[in-house]
Design a protein around this motif. Structure first.
Motif, PDB file in Angstrom:
ATOM      1  N   GLY A  51      12.964  77.023  30.179  1.00  0.00           N
ATOM      2  CA  GLY A  51      14.324  76.596  29.884  1.00  0.00           C
ATOM      3  C   GLY A  51      14.471  75.305  29.111  1.00  0.00           C
ATOM      4  O   GLY A  51      13.619  74.422  29.115  1.00  0.00           O
ATOM      5  N   GLN A  96      22.096  73.129  29.513  1.00  0.00           N
ATOM      6  CA  GLN A  96      22.280  74.457  28.941  1.00  0.00           C
ATOM      7  C   GLN A  96      23.483  74.509  27.996  1.00  0.00           C
ATOM      8  O   GLN A  96      23.407  75.070  26.902  1.00  0.00           O
ATOM      9  CB  GLN A  96      22.461  75.488  30.065  1.00  0.00           C
ATOM     10  N   ASN A 140      17.189  81.422  30.469  1.00  0.00           N
ATOM     11  CA  ASN A 140      18.412  81.641  29.693  1.00  0.00           C
ATOM     12  C   ASN A 140      19.369  82.505  30.527  1.00  0.00           C
ATOM     13  O   ASN A 140      19.756  83.592  30.121  1.00  0.00           O
ATOM     14  CB  ASN A 140      18.029  82.348  28.379  1.00  0.00           C
TER      15      ASN A 140
END
Length: 666
Positions: free
Chosen positions: A589, A187, A343
């Motif tokens: 994701g 991420q 997210n």
């Protein structure tokens, strides 16, 4: 300057006026600060590559301020002054119909009625971008206006690398989004490299120019809720008077209340963003809005008593709804969640107990605290959900990484074996075995004329084709055929169009090819007045490898491989697609999924007919073949049927092993 002249101009030679920041528009939240000072200089240098050196001094300061204020460089100054929407195809400048159709699709993705954060070029999902900045948009549109049928435009995560010589049967555009070296796909890697301006999160249909507003997910959610209702039905009854509780009213999730109405249940959908609530209510996608939990409880009790079909938005946090309904002993029949948990740390999910505005501030200025708050909220939400499921609620993960992120938060989400989740993904229980295994998935089309009468004609054509196919369909797919015929018959009255004149239904390879050929014939005869763009959601039979969603009902261990998605986009490329895309990331994701998509322009020609037959057959059967090899019963049936219908198809079939043999070994 006319619209066509502005498109052909590309990036203007002289700086346009600075645009006023429009507060009334739904904007992306500020991204967290992740770049060092040296990296910030690199991000600005990367942005300045698009502009003449004479402007660098002014723009460097401007871009530095954007980076500081928003966490990204969007180049707001270069946002076009013309209205952004899918125009009739003849209004676009260009040397070929295919490139004009692609411009039509791009502008639809950025339409303020369609896009979640239009001024940040984000279509849906909180971070699903068409481009990283406005310079990329301007340059891409200019290239498309110049393109011939002997060229291909190469797109690197929103950046138009350029027009390259190719040939008329090659894709006009090849798109990649977020294709990272595997060890750089966490991420924070997205945060960093997106801030540097070198990659983007294309979601599924945002960065591939194939988003058609929430209609796409309305259909998928309708099919999902109908089939979930069949799973919980005691005596074959429908969903009348039954309650579906979920959350999210953004780009994709905003479709849920509309789908609940079509499926015939009571829907309660929570949303923390008042602008999103207002948008869906003003578009009549949600019937009623409540801000008080006690009033919501009374309204739901009344709806249950009267067996109403109604959709209700609660402007507040979904955790409060789950907890309140437990306290008030309101029985929830179906439960899910469609916040953007792919997210979680950048606006996809908002924690309970703090206001929307306060959450945005913490998100940007104290990201570690925000993460703690989100995970605490997830633990509370799962605890409340578990209380409801103990009473009989059927809860399913709707492909938004809810189970995955809840497990990472330490929530009580695992089954007794400590390995599997307590709840299944909707693909595991519903869409996989009922739809994908048999080759049924989201086939969509857009009338490039932008004429509603053309869309009405295509609805009638598609319905006629499906009804004819259904006459001789095997029993295994009769329910799918019936559901989609019912859907297309009600499409006009359900007012599903937001943005482009688009439609979606679930069809297998036979249905897609026959519908597409009928469209092409109608264009050839003049019944349809302009080209039609074919496409699909990446959320389909073979476009996406996603172990927690699209391939979650693959149990041979290959759910963590991505060969299918890569093979899909390669095969589509040389079988006739007008444009193709391959993305890292999507609904579950960054780093969790690889997905591919396509667009195909039908113009009434014999060449288009050849392309549609070749490409659509492959696009579906590639996935059925893989699912067959995973020993999925429905796919073994479907691929055998496909081979019977096409002698040139020869697929490796699995030999099934008796479990008793395996149990003796260990």
């Amino acid at each position: 300057m006319t619209f066509k002249e502005e498109i052909k101009q590309g990036i203007p030679a002289e700086l346009p006026e600075i645009k006023k920041y429009q507060e009334e528009i739904n904007h992306a939240p500020k991204r967290k600060e992740i770049l060092s000072n040296e990296e910030k200089q690199l991000a600005i240098a990367n942005a300045l590559r698009y502009f003449d050196k004479k402007h660098h001094n002014i723009l460097a300061k401007e871009f530095a301020e954007e980076l500081k204020t928003y966490g990204r460089i969007y180049m707001y100054r270069f946002r076009p002054t013309y209205k952004m929407y899918a125009r009739p195809i003849e209004e676009y400048p260009g040397k070929c119909e295919q490139s004009k159709a692609i411009m039509h699709m791009i502008q639809n993705n950025l339409n303020e009625l369609v896009a979640q954060h239009p001024h940040e070029l984000i279509t849906y999902g909180g971070n699903g971008a068409v481009f990283q900045n406005w310079a990329q948009y301007l340059l891409t549109m200019q290239y498309l206006s110049e393109m011939t049928e002997q060229q291909t435009l190469v797109m690197y995560s929103g950046h138009p690398m350029g027009l390259f010589p190719s040939h008329r049967n090659a894709p006009r555009v090849v798109v990649t989004n977020g294709m990272m070296i595997p060890n750089y796909s966490k991420q924070d890697d997205w945060e960093k490299y997106n801030a540097l301006g070198v990659t983007q999160y294309g979601q599924m249909t945002a960065g591939s120019y194939m988003y058609i507003g929430p209609q796409g997910i309305v259909h998928g959610t309708t099919i999902t809720v109908l089939n979930a209702g069949r799973k919980i039905a005691k005596n074959g009854e429908d969903l009348a008077g039954k309650l579906f509780v979920t959350s999210g009213l953004g780009g994709m999730s905003g479709a849920q209340p509309k789908a609940g109405n079509i499926a015939g249940c009571i829907t309660v959908c929570a949303e923390v963003n008042p602008k999103a609530v207002y948008t869906r209510n003003s578009q009549h996608w949600v019937d009623e809005v409540f801000t008080d939990l006690d009033e919501l409880v009374e309204r739901v009790k009344k709806a249950k008593q009267n067996k109403e079909i109604v959709s209700i938005a609660y402007q507040g946090n979904i955790v409060e709804v789950w907890e309140k309904f437990d306290e008030e002993n309101i029985y929830i029949d179906l439960g899910s969640d469609q916040t953007s948990l792919h997210n979680p740390w950048a606006g996809g999910y908002y924690p309970v107990g703090i206001s929307f505005e306060e959450a945005n501030e913490i998100m940007a200025n104290n990201p570690e605290l925000f993460k703690d708050k989100v995970q605490e909220s997830l633990r509370r939400q799962v605890k409340a959900i578990n209380k409801h499921t103990a009473k009989g609620t059927y809860f399913f993960d709707y492909g938004n990484a809810f189970l995955l992120e809840s497990s990472r938060a330490g929530a009580d989400i695992f089954a007794e074996n400590g390995k599997d989740f307590k709840y299944h993904s909707y693909v595991q229980d519903i869409m996989g075995p009922m739809c994908f295994d048999y080759g049924f998935g989201p086939f969509r089309w857009v009338c490039a004329s932008a004429n509603p009468s053309d869309l009405e004609k295509t609805d009638a054509i598609a319905c006629d084709v499906l009804e004819e196919i259904k006459k001789n369909s095997p029993i295994e797919i009769q329910q799918q055929m019936a559901d989609n015929i019912q859907w297309i018959k009600g499409a006009q009255e359900n007012n599903l169009v937001v943005g482009s004149q688009a439609r979606i239904l679930y069809a297998d390879a036979e249905g897609r090819m026959k519908i597409a050929k009928a469209f092409n014939d109608a264009i050839k005869s003049g019944k349809i007045t302009a080209p039609i763009v074919l496409g699909r959601d990446h959320h389909d039979v073979s476009g996406t490898d996603s172990p927690f969603r699209e391939t979650s009902n693959i149990y041979d261990g290959s759910q963590f491989t991505a060969d299918m998605a890569i093979q899909n986009v390669i095969g589509d490329s040389f079988r006739g697609a007008t444009w193709v895309s391959i993305h890292n990331g999507g609904g579950v994701g960054w780093g969790e999924v690889i997905n591919g998509g396509f667009g195909m322009v039908l113009d009434g020609s014999l060449e288009a007919e050849k392309r549609l037959k070749s490409m659509l057959f492959w696009d579906v059967n590639n996935g059925i073949a893989r699912r067959n090899w995973a020993r999925n019963e429905g796919s073994i049936f479907a691929i055998k049927r496909a081979m019977d219908n096409n002698p040139e198809l020869k697929v490796t079939l699995p030999n099934l092993v008796d479990d008793s043999i395996l149990r003796k070994l260990f």
